[in-house]
Design an enzyme around this catalytic site. Structure first.
Site, mmCIF file in Angstrom:
data_model
loop_
_atom_site.group_PDB
_atom_site.id
_atom_site.type_symbol
_atom_site.label_atom_id
_atom_site.label_comp_id
_atom_site.label_asym_id
_atom_site.label_seq_id
_atom_site.Cartn_x
_atom_site.Cartn_y
_atom_site.Cartn_z
ATOM 1 N N CYS A 170 0.847 -1.188 0.000
ATOM 2 C CA CYS A 170 0.000 0.000 0.000
ATOM 3 C C CYS A 170 0.887 1.243 0.000
ATOM 4 O O CYS A 170 1.766 1.373 0.864
ATOM 5 C CB CYS A 170 -0.914 -0.018 1.214
ATOM 6 S SG CYS A 170 -1.853 1.504 1.438
ATOM 7 N N CYS A 186 -0.081 3.543 3.454
ATOM 8 C CA CYS A 186 0.314 3.158 4.822
ATOM 9 C C CYS A 186 1.388 2.070 4.826
ATOM 10 O O CYS A 186 1.834 1.667 5.897
ATOM 11 C CB CYS A 186 -0.897 2.692 5.633
ATOM 12 S SG CYS A 186 -1.605 1.134 5.060
ATOM 13 N N HIS A 213 -7.399 -5.238 2.372
ATOM 14 C CA HIS A 213 -6.857 -4.020 2.958
ATOM 15 C C HIS A 213 -7.368 -2.783 2.235
ATOM 16 O O HIS A 213 -7.719 -1.777 2.869
ATOM 17 C CB HIS A 213 -5.324 -4.055 2.893
ATOM 18 C CG HIS A 213 -4.676 -2.776 3.326
ATOM 19 N ND1 HIS A 213 -4.523 -2.405 4.634
ATOM 20 C CD2 HIS A 213 -4.154 -1.748 2.579
ATOM 21 C CE1 HIS A 213 -3.939 -1.227 4.707
ATOM 22 N NE2 HIS A 213 -3.695 -0.802 3.475
ATOM 23 N N CYS A 224 43.381 1.222 38.060
ATOM 24 C CA CYS A 224 44.605 1.114 38.853
ATOM 25 C C CYS A 224 45.713 0.332 38.167
ATOM 26 O O CYS A 224 46.821 0.233 38.705
ATOM 27 C CB CYS A 224 44.302 0.485 40.209
ATOM 28 S SG CYS A 224 43.887 -1.271 40.121
ATOM 29 N N CYS A 277 16.196 -19.019 17.699
ATOM 30 C CA CYS A 277 15.832 -20.438 17.781
ATOM 31 C C CYS A 277 15.044 -20.731 19.049
ATOM 32 O O CYS A 277 14.262 -21.677 19.094
ATOM 33 C CB CYS A 277 17.067 -21.318 17.681
ATOM 34 S SG CYS A 277 18.368 -20.923 18.871
ATOM 35 N N HIS A 299 22.203 -23.248 21.198
ATOM 36 C CA HIS A 299 21.216 -23.436 20.140
ATOM 37 C C HIS A 299 20.063 -24.294 20.646
ATOM 38 O O HIS A 299 20.266 -25.273 21.365
ATOM 39 C CB HIS A 299 21.886 -24.109 18.940
ATOM 40 C CG HIS A 299 20.999 -24.227 17.734
ATOM 41 N ND1 HIS A 299 20.425 -23.129 17.131
ATOM 42 C CD2 HIS A 299 20.581 -25.301 17.014
ATOM 43 C CE1 HIS A 299 19.708 -23.523 16.086
ATOM 44 N NE2 HIS A 299 19.777 -24.842 16.011
#
Length: 780
Positions: free
Chosen positions: A41, A44, A59, A189, A310, A733
């Protein structure tokens, strides 16, 4: 002919803050790669499929936005004279769409059903802006390879002690041990200490952290990561996070270290994390080297990794496989919700994912993903809109960092429970809820107290017992003694001693506590807690948990309630609340897991001050509470609480379907916080609220049945698992193993591995079942 809609439309290119949905439809996974392409669109920037589902026209009608840009792309044929170069840098120059695809653009008006000239002065700048704009998926892919670091007050306000030149010999090892790598220089330091032990075999004894604790010096730099260009790993121990130092050159020169003389000799923290996440992969081959058989079809659709996502993909696969979620969100015969912004509507996005996984429409091998052995895998669906929507406003799930899969499960349950379920549609999380009964018995007077808590999962502590090392063999990673699921459940429901003062006899000998199921859910979620602490850092360990593949009974874990002859403890008078003293052992356990003390005390107070397990579950469910880090405020200790019964707040809760007495009590219990009051109401469905002397016009609502059922036999069978590789729940994972009907045996089942977009016939499921992190058991 001229288009009146184009003449009347107010068009302007997208600004940087606007989302442009130009890769897939906001209501299904049809995309610009399909033959009909995708209609964006131009008013928008919603994306609507232009094929048989015609979400572009839906839409257009709903928003009166008929002017669209149709984008179609086809993959270019790529001829490679030599293998691609191995990735050598963290910053990757992304291959552009122009490099990989041929693009076809066409503007049109859906109302007039005519094509428009893309060179039209009113259209051209808007079309150019749409094509150049970042999309959801591209933005997340880039973020997956970047870690946005900032400075902090400790870096900006750092005061260095007297300047001196540190001799190179002094840089050779840690001040407290002989380690010569993973060394961190205190910029305040000049102290040199070894870092924490890192994933991937980098040794460390945390002496840099110990120095920080002793001296309160917070900012340190990893010596081996310093480059001549002025980049390096900077860590602030006070913030417990990575930072950047814009003045690193002068700060190092203060200790006689010149950037021009430095050479990077060790991987940075970010590089190690990314390398680790790339390395963790579940075997996609059998023992004899054959690749696992790819699968496709309804319910066998993969989810593309959006960059450290994941954890989300594995949980979504397990949830959408459950009847409660599948029946709730996979509704191919129903119309989609009528909303202005489908990309930001939770109902639409959950139904989009359910359709993508179960329709079979997108589950097909992609010839472009054929490997050297001629085996093609799916492209996988990219649920970027759902990820953005679920993570929006959350401090962790809105980032591109790896997250804990079980925390994500708790988070999505909370979001779905609070969402609207219209037209009589059930909340799918209700199938996971049950009631746990806690029984306390005084060791002196034997009086008892019963309480109940509604939950949607249980944590089981997995006993950690190391196996002895085998003599004569090289050093191996720690191995642990296998335990059975029954052992863990026996521990979970077994009696334990808690230190409490009896309200009846005043004895301080303590109580025995025992938790059993008052009801069982349709789907029981079990989180296997396999954690230990090494060098102040909680890590996950692989303890084999033996879980049966066949069905089994949980009847022995059903609570029996008050027994004849048992005398109940008197209700404690509602007087001024004493100051809260957290139970020491439970507090120590929670702090050892890495939770801040403030949160630990709040969790123990909310769960009875005796059970670290229940307190940890409470913490996982309240991570995003805005006041989670605020000091514990105990009701009755300060203030009158007059504002908690604010009529406006009661009206807000009434609009959500809660009676005034319920709303009043919920607000009182949560200090007037509406959001927490909603959560309290959901977790206390049997509580009918408070009626004051003035009365109330609201009639008490009918008592609600507790979730779950106490009917026996309670027979359960393992339906799916989420497995994790890696020593940290925030790296490594995740994959999912799901039990599916066997196409070759109508009465049998088979296991399928969902490894992001790869969906294959599972191999060695029994072995992987031992190392699962989250279990889903279905009631038979």
């Amino acid at each position: 002919m001229a288009c009146p809609h184009l003449e009347a439309a107010h068009l302007s290119p997208p600004n940087p803050s606007q989302s442009v949905y130009r890769e897939d439809c906001t209501q299904c996974f049809d995309s610009l790669d399909d033959a009909a392409g995708l209609d964006v669109c131009l008013q928008c920037f919603n994306g609507g499929c232009a094929g048989d589902r015609a979400h572009n026209r839906l839409h257009s009608v709903l928003r009166s936005h008929p002017i669209t840009l149709n984008i179609r792309r086809t993959r270019k044929a790529v001829v490679r004279d030599e293998p691609p170069a191995k990735m050598s840098k963290l910053a990757i120059a992304a291959e552009t769409d122009e490099d990989r695809y041929d693009m076809a653009l066409m503007a049109r008006c859906l109302e007039c059903n005519i094509d428009l000239d893309v060179a039209n002065p009113k259209l051209a700048p808007v079309i150019s802006g749409v094509i150049k704009a970042n999309t959801f998926s591209r933005s997340e892919e880039v973020k997956a390879w970047e870690q946005e670091l900032t400075s902090c007050e400790h870096v900006l306000l750092m005061q260095q002690t007297e300047s001196r030149k540190i001799e190179q010999g002094a840089l050779g090892h840690c001040y407290a041990c002989d380690l010569r790598e993973n060394l961190w220089l205190c910029l305040e330091c000049g102290n040199l200490g070894c870092g924490r032990k890192q994933i991937g075999g980098v040794d460390g004894n945390s002496h840099a952290l110990a120095h920080s604790d002793e001296s309160s010096h917070g900012v340190a730099v990893k010596l081996g990561s310093i480059t001549p260009e002025g980049t390096a790993d900077i860590f602030c121990y006070n913030c417990d996070d990575e930072r950047i130092d814009e003045n690193l050159g002068p700060h190092l020169a203060h200790w006689g270290i010149l950037l021009a003389d430095r050479e990077k000799t060790e991987k940075s923290l970010t590089e190690m994390q990314i390398e680790q996440n790339l390395r963790w992969d579940f075997s996609m081959t059998t023992d004899d080297g054959k690749e696992l058989k790819p699968l496709s079809g309804p319910g066998l659709t993969g989810l593309k990794n959006l960059g450290n996502s994941c954890y989300m993909a594995s949980i979504l696969q397990c949830l959408m496989d459950m009847p409660a979620f599948r029946d709730r969100y996979y509704r191919p015969g129903d119309d989609l919700p009528i909303v202005d912004d489908p990309a930001n509507d939770l109902e639409t996005q959950l139904r989009k994912v359910a359709d993508g996984l179960w329709s079979g429409r997108y589950s097909k091998p992609d010839p472009a993903l054929t490997n050297e052995n001629g085996i093609a895998h799916q492209k996988g669906l990219a649920p970027a809109m759902l990820k953005h929507l679920i993570g929006r406003g959350h401090a962790e799930f809105s980032t591109m960092r790896q997250q804990d899969s079980f925390e994500f499960l708790q988070h999505i349950f909370k979001i779905i429970t609070r969402s609207k379920h219209e037209d009589g549609r059930a909340d799918p999380t209700a199938a996971f809820r049950f009631v746990l009964e806690q029984r306390l018995q005084c060791l002196s007077c034997n009086k008892v107290k019963y309480s109940t808590n509604e939950q949607d999962a249980i944590f089981i502590d997995v006993p950690l017992e190391k196996l002895p090392a085998i003599e004569g063999e090289d050093a191996q990673p720690d191995a642990y003694k296998p335990v059975t699921l029954k052992d863990c459940l026996d521990n979970f429901t077994g009696a334990e001693k808690v230190e409490l003062t009896c309200a009846a006899c005043g004895s301080k000998d303590g109580f025995t506590k025992k938790s059993l199921f008052k009801t069982f859910p349709e789907t029981l979620v079990v989180n296997a807690k396999k954690m230990t602490v090494v060098n102040w850092v909680p890590i996950k360990v692989d303890v084999p948990v033996i879980v049966p593949d066949e069905s089994f009974l949980l009847d022995d874990y059903l609570a029996t309630g008050q027994q004849p002859g048992e005398e109940l403890l008197p209700d404690e008078p509602e007087t001024q609340a004493p100051s809260f003293v957290p139970e020491e052992d439970a507090l120590a356990q929670l702090e050892a897991m890495g939770f801040p003390r403030n949160r630990c005390e709040k969790a123990l107070h909310a769960t009875g001050n005796s059970d670290a397990n229940a307190a940890m579950q409470w913490l996982f469910g309240h991570m995003e509470d805005p006041d989670i880090d605020a000091p514990l405020a105990i009701e009755g200790q300060s203030g009158s609480g007059a504002s908690v019964a604010d009529p406006e707040k009661i009206e807000m809760l009434g609009a959500m379907g809660f009676a005034a007495p319920q709303a009043k009590k919920a607000l009182k219990q949560t200090g007037g916080d509406v959001e927490r009051a909603v959560e309290w109401l959901f977790s206390h469905p049997e509580d009918q609220g408070e009626y004051d002397d003035e009365g109330t016009s609201a009639e008490p609502s009918a008592p609600q049945e507790p979730p779950g059922t106490a009917a026996l036999p309670a027979r359960f069978q393992l339906q799916s698992i989420v497995c994790h590789k890696g020593t940290s729940i925030y790296a490594g994972h995740y994959v999912a193993f799901l039990r599916k009907p066997n196409p070759e045996d109508a009465s049998g089942s088979t296991w399928v591995l969902f490894n992001d977009e790869k969906v294959v016939e599972a191999y060695e499921v029994e072995e992987m079942r031992k190392f699962a992190y989250v279990y889903f058991f279905s009631r038979c």
